[in-house]
Write a protein that holds these residues in place. Structure first.
Motif, PDB file in Angstrom:
ATOM      1  N   GLU A 185       3.427   9.891  -9.954  1.00 13.76           N
ATOM      2  CA  GLU A 185       2.904  10.131 -11.360  1.00 13.76           C
ATOM      3  C   GLU A 185       2.257  11.427 -11.226  1.00 13.76           C
ATOM      4  O   GLU A 185       2.200  12.190 -12.457  1.00 13.76           O
ATOM      5  N   GLN A 186       1.796  11.931 -10.120  1.00 15.25           N
ATOM      6  CA  GLN A 186       1.421  13.279  -9.858  1.00 15.25           C
ATOM      7  C   GLN A 186       1.999  14.308 -10.481  1.00 15.25           C
ATOM      8  O   GLN A 186       2.166  15.324 -10.970  1.00 15.25           O
ATOM      9  N   GLU A 187       3.433  14.334  -9.694  1.00 15.82           N
ATOM     10  CA  GLU A 187       4.682  15.235  -9.749  1.00 15.82           C
ATOM     11  C   GLU A 187       5.022  15.212 -11.141  1.00 15.82           C
ATOM     12  O   GLU A 187       5.189  16.134 -11.826  1.00 15.82           O
ATOM     13  N   ARG A 188       5.080  13.929 -12.006  1.00 23.56           N
ATOM     14  CA  ARG A 188       5.208  13.858 -13.297  1.00 23.56           C
ATOM     15  C   ARG A 188       4.482  14.806 -14.345  1.00 23.56           C
ATOM     16  O   ARG A 188       4.940  15.470 -15.124  1.00 23.56           O
ATOM     17  N   ASN A 189       3.122  14.528 -13.969  1.00 25.58           N
ATOM     18  CA  ASN A 189       2.122  15.199 -14.511  1.00 25.58           C
ATOM     19  C   ASN A 189       2.398  16.736 -14.557  1.00 25.58           C
ATOM     20  O   ASN A 189       2.115  17.560 -15.623  1.00 25.58           O
ATOM     21  N   LEU A 190       2.576  17.286 -13.407  1.00 25.21           N
ATOM     22  CA  LEU A 190       2.869  18.608 -13.125  1.00 25.21           C
ATOM     23  C   LEU A 190       3.957  19.127 -13.650  1.00 25.21           C
ATOM     24  O   LEU A 190       3.952  20.324 -14.267  1.00 25.21           O
ATOM     25  N   ALA A 191       5.070  18.393 -13.842  1.00 24.31           N
ATOM     26  CA  ALA A 191       6.452  18.740 -14.433  1.00 24.31           C
ATOM     27  C   ALA A 191       6.010  18.936 -16.028  1.00 24.31           C
ATOM     28  O   ALA A 191       6.551  20.060 -16.557  1.00 24.31           O
TER      29      ALA A 191
ATOM     30  N   LYS B 253       0.980  -0.982   0.087  1.00 26.19           N
ATOM     31  CA  LYS B 253      -0.048   0.166   0.080  1.00 26.19           C
ATOM     32  C   LYS B 253       0.886   1.421  -0.154  1.00 26.19           C
ATOM     33  O   LYS B 253       0.620   2.174  -0.585  1.00 26.19           O
ATOM     34  N   GLN B 254       1.810   1.174   0.724  1.00 20.11           N
ATOM     35  CA  GLN B 254       3.006   2.277   0.773  1.00 20.11           C
ATOM     36  C   GLN B 254       3.564   2.492  -0.618  1.00 20.11           C
ATOM     37  O   GLN B 254       3.659   3.871  -1.009  1.00 20.11           O
ATOM     38  N   MET B 255       3.913   1.587  -1.194  1.00 17.89           N
ATOM     39  CA  MET B 255       4.596   1.759  -2.482  1.00 17.89           C
ATOM     40  C   MET B 255       3.619   2.266  -3.607  1.00 17.89           C
ATOM     41  O   MET B 255       3.779   3.076  -4.474  1.00 17.89           O
ATOM     42  N   GLU B 256       2.359   1.656  -3.554  1.00 16.81           N
ATOM     43  CA  GLU B 256       1.280   2.225  -4.147  1.00 16.81           C
ATOM     44  C   GLU B 256       1.042   3.739  -4.219  1.00 16.81           C
ATOM     45  O   GLU B 256       0.764   4.572  -5.108  1.00 16.81           O
ATOM     46  N   SER B 257       0.941   4.142  -3.031  1.00 19.51           N
ATOM     47  CA  SER B 257       0.725   5.563  -2.536  1.00 19.51           C
ATOM     48  C   SER B 257       1.786   6.317  -3.217  1.00 19.51           C
ATOM     49  O   SER B 257       1.595   7.264  -3.735  1.00 19.51           O
ATOM     50  N   ARG B 258       3.102   5.861  -3.121  1.00 16.42           N
ATOM     51  CA  ARG B 258       4.462   6.485  -3.453  1.00 16.42           C
ATOM     52  C   ARG B 258       4.243   6.730  -5.090  1.00 16.42           C
ATOM     53  O   ARG B 258       4.646   7.733  -5.736  1.00 16.42           O
TER      54      ARG B 258
END
Length: 487
Positions: free
Chosen positions: A452-458, A442-447
């Motif tokens: 993925e969200q940071e990549r989209n923002l970049a 679960k921790q790896m999935e959240s990470r």
């Protein structure tokens, strides 16, 4: 409890009895106790009335007393089964503080109290099952020791306390089932203490007595000197038997092995009892044969003495007859002309002596024949005794083999319990590891979602940067080229 017993305008004696029985029993009113696998289930019965309808045509078909008996039988079944399983898992002698054992005595007390008649004395009303238990001493002399021990216990002042002590002593003696069967089979005597529809007077009592046989595999060591058996309050703890909603029944291989080993142990103990009984019977026969052998030996010695005395009498008669013959010959030679009457008397006496000698010889022959018969019977008895001794040796060898088998079974039971504990520990460790891995996943999935969200923002920022500064860069390049041309 009073809300569950509707009041009528004119209560009858039957109504009072039913209402009193309902108030004295803590779980017999609005619930039916039933067995669901290894668990207790309480089902609500809203349509059961504790008072009979005055009109017979509208009488409730469900009998509250029958439901009480069924509830008590099911509670006894669960209590006995739970006590046996927990005692085998515990693997040691039970003491007075063991909770399942205490609950078993409480359930047995409720079973024995069901349907008791109230006896009036000069001190008031008395309602105790001690009088019914005292019948066992009259029907089975072996129970006299328990009754005497209960009466000698210090600190017991009430019949209820003596009844509780009697139950504990009978369980330690492993005779509780036998004693219960003895009194249940004599309903003509129990009718003095119980109502006709009481549990001890119906077939549920016989079922409970049969279930008590399984308790013979339990070893209990109960100390009653410090216990206050007179003032204890017997309340059944339903939390030990009620089924939890989220509980999932698990039937493991270890439970099956323990059950099989328990069955084998019961079979070996029963066979051991039969063999012990046969050994005792053979020992009694051997003792009887030894007594008869001793008696026959004494009779043979008496017969030998009689034969010797008879032989001495025969010799004495022979000597006397020879002396008389010699005397008669001497007298016949010297006195030839003697009177004929003396000769006749001498002949007559000689005939009598001869007849006496013949009689003695016949009696001697009879005694010799009796001696031969007694010697033959002695030989047969000695042979029979030798055979019985050989059979006793074989039975003792068989008993030793059974004891060895019993020890092996107990070792197997202990090893199976140890393996079951190891398996349960391994399962618990695996479950802990599985829970840890689930948390890590679960921790790896959240990470991963966060990256993925940071990549989209970049990417969006890059696009915006290109849109804002792309035209400016082109214009600056054109200006640079123009300046180079002007130079």
């Amino acid at each position: 409890m009073s809300d569950l017993t509707p009041q009528s305008d004119a209560p009858t004696p039957t109504t009072d009895k039913i209402t009193q029985a309902a108030r004295e029993t803590i779980y017999l009113c609005n619930f039916r106790v039933s067995v669901d696998g290894e668990w207790l289930c309480l089902r609500e019965l809203n349509d059961i009335s504790l008072t009979p309808d005055p009109e017979p045509a509208h009488e409730d078909p469900k009998d509250p007393i029958a439901i009480e008996r069924l509830n008590l039988m099911n509670m006894a079944k669960l209590s006995i089964k739970g006590l046996i399983e927990s005692a085998l898992n515990l693997g040691r002698t039970l003491d007075s503080d063991y909770a399942p054992l205490q609950q078993f005595f409480v359930v047995m007390e409720h079973c024995l109290k069901h349907g008791l008649k109230i006896k009036k004395t000069f001190l008031g009303q008395n309602k105790s099952f001690w009088g019914a238990l005292e019948l066992v001493e009259k029907l089975t002399p072996e129970a006299g020791e328990i009754t005497a021990s209960v009466k000698d216990l210090p600190g017991l002042r009430t019949p209820l306390g003596r009844g509780r002590a009697w139950l504990r002593l009978a369980l330690m003696q492993k005779k509780l089932s036998d004693y219960m069967k003895t009194i249940i089979n004599r309903k003509d005597l129990l009718s003095e203490f119980y109502e006709p529809n009481a549990l001890m007077m119906e077939e549920e009592g016989a079922v409970i007595a049969g279930l008590l046989v399984g308790l013979n595999v339990i070893d209990a060591n109960l100390c009653m000197k410090g216990e206050d058996l007179d003032s204890q309050v017997g309340v059944i703890d339903f939390s030990m038997y009620l089924k939890d909603g989220g509980h999932s029944s698990k039937s493991t291989e270890g439970d099956g092995q323990i059950t099989a080993i328990l069955d084998q142990k019961n079979y070996v103990e029963e066979l051991n009892r039969h063999l012990s009984a046969s050994v005792n019977n053979l020992q009694a026969k051997v003792d009887a044969l030894e007594k008869s052998n001793t008696k026959l030996t004494e009779e043979l010695a008496v017969a030998n003495n009689r034969i010797i005395t008879l032989q001495e009498d025969v010799e004495r008669v022979k000597e006397e007859s020879s002396h008389q013959l010699e005397n008669s010959r001497k007298t016949s030679r010297t006195e030839v002309s003697a009177d004929g009457q003396v000769v006749g008397e001498t002949h007559k006496q000689l005939k009598e002596e001869t007849q006496l000698r013949l009689d003695v010889e016949k009696e001697l022959e009879m005694q010799i024949g009796m001696k031969q018969e007694m010697e033959l019977s002695m030989k047969m008895l000695e042979k029979d005794v030798c055979d019985k001794q050989d059979a006793l040796v074989e039975l003792r060898q068989h008993l030793e083999d059974l004891h060895a088998l019993n020890q092996q079974l107990s070792h197997k039971s202990q090893s199976s319990e140890a393996s079951a504990k190891q398996k349960s520990e391994i399962i618990s460790r695996l479950e802990d590891k599985a829970n840890q891995m689930a948390v890590t996943i679960k921790q790896m999935e959240s990470r991963s979602k966060q990256l993925e969200q940071e990549r989209n923002l970049a990417e969006e920022a890059n696009k915006l940067f290109k849109q804002e500064f792309g035209d400016k860069i082109e214009s600056l390049q054109l200006e640079v080229e123009q300046l180079k041309r002007q130079r």
